[in-house]
Design a protein around this motif. Structure first.
Motif, short mmCIF file in Angstrom:
data_model
loop_
_atom_site.label_atom_id
_atom_site.label_comp_id
_atom_site.label_asym_id
_atom_site.label_seq_id
_atom_site.Cartn_x
_atom_site.Cartn_y
_atom_site.Cartn_z
N VAL A 128 -2.37 -2.17 -4.00
CA VAL A 128 -2.74 -3.55 -3.68
C VAL A 128 -1.48 -4.39 -3.45
O VAL A 128 -1.39 -5.16 -2.49
N PHE A 129 -0.51 -4.22 -4.32
CA PHE A 129 0.74 -4.98 -4.19
C PHE A 129 1.41 -4.70 -2.84
O PHE A 129 1.82 -5.61 -2.12
N LEU A 130 1.50 -3.41 -2.48
CA LEU A 130 2.18 -3.05 -1.23
C LEU A 130 1.41 -3.57 -0.02
O LEU A 130 2.00 -4.12 0.93
N LEU A 131 0.11 -3.39 -0.05
CA LEU A 131 -0.68 -3.81 1.11
C LEU A 131 -0.66 -5.33 1.26
O LEU A 131 -0.56 -5.84 2.38
N HIS A 132 -0.73 -6.04 0.14
CA HIS A 132 -0.80 -7.50 0.23
C HIS A 132 0.58 -8.11 0.45
O HIS A 132 0.81 -8.87 1.40
N ASP A 133 1.51 -7.77 -0.41
CA ASP A 133 2.81 -8.47 -0.39
C ASP A 133 3.78 -7.90 0.64
O ASP A 133 4.69 -8.59 1.09
N LEU A 134 3.62 -6.65 0.99
CA LEU A 134 4.54 -6.07 1.97
C LEU A 134 3.95 -6.04 3.37
O LEU A 134 4.63 -6.32 4.35
N GLU A 135 2.70 -5.65 3.45
CA GLU A 135 2.11 -5.45 4.77
C GLU A 135 1.25 -6.62 5.24
O GLU A 135 0.80 -6.64 6.38
N GLY A 136 1.03 -7.56 4.35
CA GLY A 136 0.36 -8.80 4.77
C GLY A 136 -1.15 -8.70 4.93
O GLY A 136 -1.77 -9.51 5.61
N TYR A 137 -1.77 -7.70 4.32
CA TYR A 137 -3.22 -7.62 4.41
C TYR A 137 -3.86 -8.67 3.53
O TYR A 137 -3.32 -9.04 2.48
N THR A 138 -5.03 -9.12 3.94
CA THR A 138 -5.79 -10.06 3.10
C THR A 138 -6.55 -9.26 2.04
O THR A 138 -6.69 -8.03 2.16
N HIS A 139 -7.03 -9.95 1.04
CA HIS A 139 -7.80 -9.26 0.01
C HIS A 139 -9.08 -8.65 0.61
O HIS A 139 -9.53 -7.60 0.17
N GLU A 140 -9.63 -9.31 1.61
CA GLU A 140 -10.84 -8.77 2.24
C GLU A 140 -10.52 -7.44 2.92
O GLU A 140 -11.27 -6.47 2.83
N SER A 196 -9.87 -4.78 0.37
CA SER A 196 -11.15 -4.35 -0.19
C SER A 196 -11.74 -3.22 0.66
O SER A 196 -12.27 -2.24 0.13
N GLY A 197 -11.60 -3.34 1.99
CA GLY A 197 -12.11 -2.30 2.88
C GLY A 197 -11.28 -1.02 2.82
O GLY A 197 -11.83 0.07 2.81
N ILE A 198 -9.97 -1.17 2.77
CA ILE A 198 -9.09 0.01 2.78
C ILE A 198 -9.25 0.81 1.49
O ILE A 198 -9.35 2.04 1.51
N VAL A 256 -13.26 -7.57 -3.67
CA VAL A 256 -12.21 -8.55 -3.40
C VAL A 256 -11.63 -9.08 -4.71
O VAL A 256 -10.42 -9.24 -4.88
N GLY A 257 -12.51 -9.31 -5.67
CA GLY A 257 -12.05 -9.82 -6.98
C GLY A 257 -11.12 -8.82 -7.66
O GLY A 257 -10.12 -9.21 -8.28
N THR A 258 -11.45 -7.55 -7.53
CA THR A 258 -10.60 -6.52 -8.13
C THR A 258 -9.23 -6.51 -7.46
O THR A 258 -8.19 -6.39 -8.11
N SER A 259 -9.25 -6.66 -6.15
CA SER A 259 -7.98 -6.69 -5.41
C SER A 259 -7.10 -7.84 -5.92
O SER A 259 -5.90 -7.68 -6.16
N LYS A 260 -7.73 -8.99 -6.11
CA LYS A 260 -6.96 -10.16 -6.56
C LYS A 260 -6.40 -9.94 -7.96
O LYS A 260 -5.23 -10.24 -8.23
N SER A 261 -7.23 -9.40 -8.85
CA SER A 261 -6.74 -9.22 -10.23
C SER A 261 -5.67 -8.13 -10.28
O SER A 261 -4.71 -8.24 -11.05
N GLN A 262 -5.84 -7.08 -9.45
CA GLN A 262 -4.83 -6.02 -9.43
C GLN A 262 -3.48 -6.57 -8.95
O GLN A 262 -2.43 -6.21 -9.46
#
Lengths: 187, 180
Positions: free
Chosen positions: A136-148, A151-153, A158-164
């Protein structure tokens, strides 16, 4: 003759060319477009030493499965889904090797020590994260994916992605804050 | 600088080595996933069908030497089927299996009976759409197109196909309106 701006083919067009006719040029365009991010993700998720092999494996699986790509998500999202699976398999295999080696020889195997020896704080920090949080950290903070998108990948809420992500950031801050502080008495 | 920002920068600086692109492309070509697709009727090619595990490889059949001469009879499609009873081979056994199919295709090609053949990719789609992951009891893994004087003669030829020896089955279907 008109000299208009060149229009870059979309991922979907390139994918169609590779799937239908094995078009090498189209593949190379896809490769150059997505490999920098893919390599970063794999290197951070599974270690720099495994990154080349895993990146190659991701592309082989992707091209093999191109006909299954239905365009319901962006090609990059689909590609990273494959990368996540490759990293999971790799990490599971490494953990297994580590356990077997510890059980049979009573000491840490090369596969574990190789990774830590001479590695940066960064690699050790990433190793402390459970795979889910790391991804989650790499996808969000490095690759710029949204939580939505994440969630698909990763097939999580979505909530789990945010808390992770929250937990991953906190853990990294703690680890790096502690490991990069100068030791007392050090010059 | 924030600790996390330095992490982002460190990871972001990791780029793929320049030689990796060539390595990936070469690997894909070796697996025949890149490069010109061969016409289906010109070759009966392919190694194991991933997932379906049928073992055909590298059999170039093209137009047989006798194909120029019209023969009485017609063309027949041999549909090579396999199910859970099919005996899949791996490793050295797989290599031997490939050679078996190659020899048989070569024999019927020399006799002028072979028109062509192809492996079928396991990446298929069904209409109407079926649920993903639904087990398929019976899969068509490949085909040969042959010419023969009659359905009986075509069946006789098909009996020699190694597919039968390994638990597969073959459906022999005449093509309508196609003289040999």
């Amino acid at each position: 003759m008109m000299n208009g701006p060149e229009i870059e083919p979309t991922d979907r067009e390139l994918v169609a060319r590779v799937a239908e006719s094995g078009d090498e040029d189209a593949f190379r365009q896809l490769y150059r477009r997505h490999t920098p991010g893919l390599f970063r993700f794999v290197a951070a998720g599974a270690g720099r030493s495994a990154a080349e092999d895993l990146t190659q494996e991701v592309w082989v699986r992707a091209v093999k499965g191109l006909r299954r790509f239905r365009g319901e998500s962006a090609f990059k999202t689909w590609l990273f889904g494959i990368a996540v699976n490759c990293c999971r398999e790799f990490v599971r295999g490494r953990e297994w090797e580590r356990r077997v080696a510890v059980r049979t020889e009573g000491e840490e195997p090369a596969v574990a020590s190789q990774r830590v020896e001479g590695s940066l704080d960064l690699e050790r920090a990433l190793e402390t994260l459970p795979p889910g949080r790391l991804q989650v950290f790499l996808l969000h903070d490095l690759e710029g994916y949204t939580h939505e998108e994440i969630s698909g990948i990763l097939d999580i809420d979505v909530g789990t992605s945010k808390s992770q992500l929250f937990k991953a950031r906190a853990a990294l801050r703690d680890f790096l804050g502690a490991s990069r502080k100068p030791e007392k008495g050090a010059m | 600088m924030d600790e996390l920002e330095s992490v982002r920068l460190e990871i972001g600086a990791q780029g793929p080595p320049p030689g990796l692109e060539r390595r990936v492309v070469d690997d894909l070509k070796r697996r025949r996933l890149l490069g010109p697709k061969r016409p289906a009727l010109a070759v009966f090619a392919g190694a194991a069908l991933a997932g379906a595990a049928l073992f055909f490889a590298g059999v170039f059949v093209g137009k047989s030497p006798a194909s120029g001469a019209a023969k009485p009879g017609g063309q027949f499609l041999l549909l090579l089927r396999e199910d859970s009873a099919f005996d899949r081979a791996e490793g050295a056994a797989h290599t031997a299996r490939v050679e078996e199919y190659r020899r048989w295709a070569g024999e019927i090609s020399r006799g002028g009976a072979l028109v062509g053949g192809a492996e079928l990719s396991p990446d298929s789609r069904d209409l109407p759409t079926r649920e993903r992951g639904r087990a398929q009891a019976d899969t068509i893994a490949g085909y040969f197109l042959i010419r023969a004087r009659s359905l009986d003669a075509a069946v006789q030829l098909a009996r020699g196909c190694p597919h039968l020896r390994h638990g597969g089955s073959i459906e022999v279907r005449p093509l309508r309106g196609r003289d040999g």
